[in-house]
Enzyme design. Structure first.
Site, PDB file in Angstrom:
ATOM      1  N   THR A  63     -29.274   1.727  59.251  1.00  0.00           N
ATOM      2  CA  THR A  63     -28.890   2.350  57.986  1.00  0.00           C
ATOM      3  C   THR A  63     -28.380   1.683  57.177  1.00  0.00           C
ATOM      4  OG1 THR A  63     -27.071   4.147  57.464  1.00  0.00           O
ATOM      5  CG2 THR A  63     -26.565   2.726  59.409  1.00  0.00           C
ATOM      6  N   ASN A  64     -28.527   2.041  55.732  1.00  0.00           N
ATOM      7  CA  ASN A  64     -27.857   1.230  54.601  1.00  0.00           C
ATOM      8  C   ASN A  64     -26.668   2.104  54.329  1.00  0.00           C
ATOM      9  OD1 ASN A  64     -30.013  -0.478  54.159  1.00  0.00           O
ATOM     10  ND2 ASN A  64     -31.231   1.319  52.634  1.00  0.00           N
ATOM     11  N   GLN A  65     -25.551   1.386  54.220  1.00  0.00           N
ATOM     12  CA  GLN A  65     -24.334   1.857  53.929  1.00  0.00           C
ATOM     13  C   GLN A  65     -23.587   1.361  52.682  1.00  0.00           C
ATOM     14  OE1 GLN A  65     -23.046   4.612  55.444  1.00  0.00           O
ATOM     15  NE2 GLN A  65     -24.733   4.938  56.449  1.00  0.00           N
ATOM     16  N   ASP A 116     -33.060   6.331  60.924  1.00  0.00           N
ATOM     17  CA  ASP A 116     -31.889   6.331  60.016  1.00  0.00           C
ATOM     18  C   ASP A 116     -30.932   7.255  60.432  1.00  0.00           C
ATOM     19  OD1 ASP A 116     -30.971   6.082  57.402  1.00  0.00           O
ATOM     20  OD2 ASP A 116     -31.805   7.966  56.821  1.00  0.00           O
ATOM     21  N   ARG A 117     -29.857   7.157  59.667  1.00  0.00           N
ATOM     22  CA  ARG A 117     -28.679   7.708  60.086  1.00  0.00           C
ATOM     23  C   ARG A 117     -28.312   9.105  59.433  1.00  0.00           C
ATOM     24  NH1 ARG A 117     -22.513   6.315  59.128  1.00  0.00           N
ATOM     25  NH2 ARG A 117     -22.949   7.756  57.302  1.00  0.00           N
ATOM     26  N   ASP A 118     -28.219   9.041  58.055  1.00  0.00           N
ATOM     27  CA  ASP A 118     -28.029   9.957  57.180  1.00  0.00           C
ATOM     28  C   ASP A 118     -29.087  10.734  56.737  1.00  0.00           C
ATOM     29  OD1 ASP A 118     -25.196   9.167  56.967  1.00  0.00           O
ATOM     30  OD2 ASP A 118     -25.572   7.844  55.283  1.00  0.00           O
TER      31      ASP A 118
END
Length: 173
Positions: free
Chosen positions: A59-61, A15-17
């Protein structure tokens, strides 16, 4: 290949954030000026470079879907993130992101659309030999739904294969 417990993994999904960069509770990272690598994340990604054949970000953005930022701004954040990681000796092979708002969007975690995109682009990916590292139950379910093993960072959840109450980078240092 990475060894965790008694298993070997060749693909890392991140995941990113909250994993690579600091999470902005109640907000989104909308520009490079708001992007802040977590302490030790660059070092951890450098170590992962040698451990995994593929390193992918999923990632969900929603900020794009909500109109709080443009797709171009998101692409610029990712371009600069990749440049910084590479300059520190790490790598990310590809970033997959879902900007849709609907929970039913096939690419939105915990749905596995981004995993299937990755497997289509990199056919050698075997989800049974993949590890998903995230900080939310959505990340955990994404990995589980795709048949991966999971690491949940910062939250005690008995459904995760592995749990680290430290940030991603601390678990590799």
């Amino acid at each position: 290949m990475a060894q965790l417990g008694n298993r070997t993994y060749d693909t890392l999904f991140l995941d990113r954030d909250g994993i690579i960069n600091r999470l902005r509770p109640g907000d989104y990272v909308k520009s490079w000026d708001e992007f802040e690598f977590l302490p030790g994340a660059l070092n951890a990604l450098t170590k992962c470079n040698a451990m995994f054949r593929r390193i992918l970000v999923v990632t969900n953005q929603r900020g794009v879907g909500k109109g709080l930022m443009t797709r171009q701004a998101l692409d610029e954040i990712h371009r600069r993130m990749l440049q910084t990681i590479a300059a520190h000796g790490g790598r990310i092979d590809k970033i997959y992101c879902c900007t849709g708002l609907s929970e039913n969007d096939p690419c939105r975690k915990p749905n596995i659309g981004m995993a299937l995109q990755a497997q289509k682009e990199f056919p050698e990916i075997d989800f049974a030999s993949a590890l998903m590292v995230g900080d939310t139950s959505s990340d955990l379910l994404f990995g589980r739904n795709a048949g991966m093993h999971t690491v949940l960072i910062g939250e005690d959840n008995p459904q995760a294969d592995y749990i680290s109450l430290h940030q991603f980078s601390a678990s590799l240092l």
